[in-house]
Design an enzyme around this catalytic site. Structure first.
Site, mmCIF file in Angstrom:
data_model
loop_
_atom_site.group_PDB
_atom_site.id
_atom_site.type_symbol
_atom_site.label_atom_id
_atom_site.label_comp_id
_atom_site.label_asym_id
_atom_site.label_seq_id
_atom_site.Cartn_x
_atom_site.Cartn_y
_atom_site.Cartn_z
ATOM 1 N N GLY A 62 2.968 9.987 -13.599
ATOM 2 C CA GLY A 62 3.901 10.518 -12.344
ATOM 3 C C GLY A 62 5.165 11.121 -13.248
ATOM 4 O O GLY A 62 5.727 10.561 -14.195
ATOM 5 N N ASP A 76 10.075 4.310 -11.355
ATOM 6 C CA ASP A 76 9.651 2.952 -11.020
ATOM 7 C C ASP A 76 10.684 1.954 -11.803
ATOM 8 O O ASP A 76 11.122 0.683 -11.293
ATOM 9 C CB ASP A 76 8.484 2.440 -11.016
ATOM 10 N N ARG A 118 25.618 -10.334 16.226
ATOM 11 C CA ARG A 118 26.752 -10.085 15.331
ATOM 12 C C ARG A 118 27.444 -8.749 15.627
ATOM 13 O O ARG A 118 28.494 -8.825 14.958
ATOM 14 C CB ARG A 118 26.529 -10.655 14.077
ATOM 15 N N LYS A 169 26.138 -5.886 14.772
ATOM 16 C CA LYS A 169 25.715 -4.862 13.615
ATOM 17 C C LYS A 169 25.018 -3.675 14.386
ATOM 18 O O LYS A 169 24.286 -3.735 15.756
ATOM 19 C CB LYS A 169 24.397 -5.402 12.905
HETATM 20 P P1 ADP Z 1 2.423 6.519 -15.743
HETATM 21 O O1 ADP Z 1 2.560 6.851 -17.032
HETATM 22 O O2 ADP Z 1 3.256 7.156 -14.644
HETATM 23 O O3 ADP Z 1 2.339 4.843 -15.609
HETATM 24 P P2 ADP Z 1 -0.634 6.367 -15.168
HETATM 25 O O4 ADP Z 1 -0.802 4.818 -15.099
HETATM 26 O O5 ADP Z 1 -1.564 7.017 -14.306
HETATM 27 O O6 ADP Z 1 0.908 6.926 -15.237
HETATM 28 O O7 ADP Z 1 -1.032 6.737 -16.874
HETATM 29 C C1 ADP Z 1 -1.118 8.024 -17.207
HETATM 30 C C2 ADP Z 1 -2.426 8.547 -18.059
HETATM 31 O O8 ADP Z 1 -2.132 7.532 -19.316
HETATM 32 C C3 ADP Z 1 -3.613 7.941 -17.435
HETATM 33 O O9 ADP Z 1 -4.273 8.781 -16.629
HETATM 34 C C4 ADP Z 1 -4.499 7.926 -18.965
HETATM 35 O O10 ADP Z 1 -4.802 9.090 -19.357
HETATM 36 C C5 ADP Z 1 -3.404 7.365 -19.761
HETATM 37 N N1 ADP Z 1 -3.525 5.923 -20.192
HETATM 38 C C6 ADP Z 1 -3.202 5.152 -19.282
HETATM 39 N N2 ADP Z 1 -3.699 3.585 -19.571
HETATM 40 C C7 ADP Z 1 -4.265 3.800 -20.823
HETATM 41 C C8 ADP Z 1 -5.068 2.997 -21.769
HETATM 42 N N3 ADP Z 1 -4.900 1.505 -21.565
HETATM 43 N N4 ADP Z 1 -5.526 3.566 -22.851
HETATM 44 C C9 ADP Z 1 -5.244 4.974 -22.799
HETATM 45 N N5 ADP Z 1 -4.848 5.838 -22.251
HETATM 46 C C10 ADP Z 1 -4.219 5.088 -21.002
HETATM 47 O O1 F6P Z 2 4.644 5.716 -10.998
HETATM 48 C C1 F6P Z 2 5.586 6.567 -10.099
HETATM 49 C C2 F6P Z 2 4.942 6.596 -8.693
HETATM 50 O O2 F6P Z 2 5.691 7.651 -8.140
HETATM 51 C C3 F6P Z 2 4.920 5.091 -8.040
HETATM 52 O O3 F6P Z 2 6.068 4.906 -7.626
HETATM 53 C C4 F6P Z 2 3.951 5.794 -6.800
HETATM 54 O O4 F6P Z 2 3.341 4.323 -6.469
HETATM 55 C C5 F6P Z 2 3.007 6.391 -7.720
HETATM 56 O O5 F6P Z 2 3.588 6.876 -8.715
HETATM 57 C C6 F6P Z 2 2.173 7.643 -6.784
HETATM 58 O O6 F6P Z 2 1.276 8.106 -7.621
HETATM 59 P P1 F6P Z 2 0.513 9.529 -7.139
HETATM 60 O O7 F6P Z 2 1.456 10.593 -8.077
HETATM 61 O O8 F6P Z 2 -0.767 9.248 -7.685
HETATM 62 O O9 F6P Z 2 0.676 9.657 -5.755
#
Ligand code: ADP
Ligand code: F6P
Length: 323
Positions: free
Chosen positions: A11, A127, A211, A213
């Site tokens: 994200g 987040d 109250r 509000k």
């Molecule tokens: P964010 O980084 O915002 O938490 P995601 O959870 O979608 O977003 O993770 C982004 C990308 O990181 C995933 O699409 C994947 O390519 C990579 N990724 C996530 N978890 C793993 C994992 N356990 N091992 C390797 N790559 C991962």
């Molecule tokens: O992790 C960042 C975030 O914006 C979360 O707050 C939300 O739940 C999610 O990504 C939304 O993801 P997407 O980009 O797949 O809509």
């Protein structure tokens, strides 16, 4: 270490551009060549890489999103995908990689680290759900966006003496809800992992209006629902039982966009420069963080094994402030 690369993944978060800019300019100033990888791990596997110069990052510090673009990739989670990524990095003779992203992206960085590739993680996610840092890039801007919306909603809610639900992002973590609830003066904050009953909502809504509000604002974390219904649906049904008029706004991706705040520009810049320093010094397999105003590093393995926690002090504050 002469050639370093940078990517943004997961994200997007306002301030990612400030961090890219710092990696490029600080890296070049330190004598390295800097390569930008487009579309996160997907672009890495697809060999979507270009050398970056100082001019390439001109004017981006004030832009939301990420000029390198972001992506989510299932393929990169596989051994084959990671092997492909390593081949590309070796093909370009890249010596080290800066990964800017959320906890998923940092998992990906850890996978590369375990395969022996030098990486540094930079926490970037609205987040604020990443252990090892008090703040991630993008959180401050998202909070300001939420506050702007809350202030506006309060105007119209007060004009009609309405109850309002404002649903905010954050996945399973309640940081955005808790902090915007305190700063925006919400009457109730609903967080993940806490039970809120219909009786409690009905009682609080009735009592608030009795109250005097002029409104009843609930900030609800998107991850607070334990049923199939969204938290907004549930709370709307609860408020209806109080006999008061309810409206709701799901803020959604508005929270992810916009020009980064001063805080996020500075944080992104500091993280980017410190990431380069650590990469060039060979202190790899770590994530940058900020603690007590200072740049710190934590092993990626430690970051991923830990669970972030909301501040108990903030949770205590939110209740009395709502009355
Ligand atoms: P964010 O980084 O915002 O938490 P995601 O959870 O979608 O977003 O993770 C982004 C990308 O990181 C995933 O699409 C994947 O390519 C990579 N990724 C996530 N978890 C793993 C994992 N356990 N091992 C390797 N790559 C991962
Ligand atoms: O992790 C960042 C975030 O914006 C979360 O707050 C939300 O739940 C999610 O990504 C939304 O993801 P997407 O980009 O797949 O809509």
């Amino acid at each position: 270490m002469k050639r370093i690369a940078v990517l943004t993944s997961g994200g997007d978060a306002p301030g990612m551009n400030a961090c890219i800019r710092a990696v490029v300019r600080y890296g070049i100033a330190a004598g390295a060549e800097v390569y930008g990888i487009t579309r996160g791990y997907a672009g890495l596997m697809a060999n979507d890489i270009k050398k970056m110069e100082s001019r390439d990052v001109g004017g981006i510090i004030r832009q939301g999103g990420t000029v390198l673009m972001s992506a989510r990739s299932m393929e990169f989670k596989t051994d084959e995908g990671q092997a492909k990524a390593l081949d590309v990095l070796h093909g370009w003779e890249i010596d080290g990689l800066v990964v800017i992203g959320g906890d998923g992206s940092l998992n990906g960085a850890t996978a590369l680290h375990r395969l022996g590739f030098p990486v540094i993680g930079v926490p970037a996610s609205i987040d604020n759900d990443i252990a090892g840092t008090e703040m991630a890039i993008g959180v401050d801007t998202a909070l300001n966006t939420i506050l702007d919306a809350m202030d506006k909603i309060k105007d119209t809610a007060s004009a009609h003496q309405r109850a309002f639900i404002i649903e905010v992002m954050g996945r399973e973590f309640g940081y955005l809800a808790l902090m915007s609830g305190i700063a925006g003066g919400a009457e109730m904050v609903v967080l993940p992992d806490t039970d809120v009953s219909k009786d409690e909502v009905v009682r609080e809504v009735k009592s608030a209006f009795l109250r005097g509000k002029p409104h009843f604002i609930i900030v609800a974390a998107e991850g607070a629902s334990t049923s199939k219904k969204s938290i907004t649906q549930l709370l709307t049904e609860y408020i209806a039982e109080s006999g008061h008029d309810a409206r709701s706004t799901v803020l959604g991706h508005v929270q992810r966009g916009g020009s980064p705040s001063c805080y996020d520009r500075i944080l992104g810049t500091r993280f980017g420069a410190a990431a380069v320093d650590n990469l060039l010094a060979g202190n790899v397999g770590v994530m940058m963080g900020i603690r007590d105003g200072k740049m710190v590093t934590t092993d990626l393995e430690t970051v991923l094994a830990a669970r972030p926690e909301l501040s108990a002090e903030s949770i205590r504050l939110s209740e009395p402030m709502s009355h």
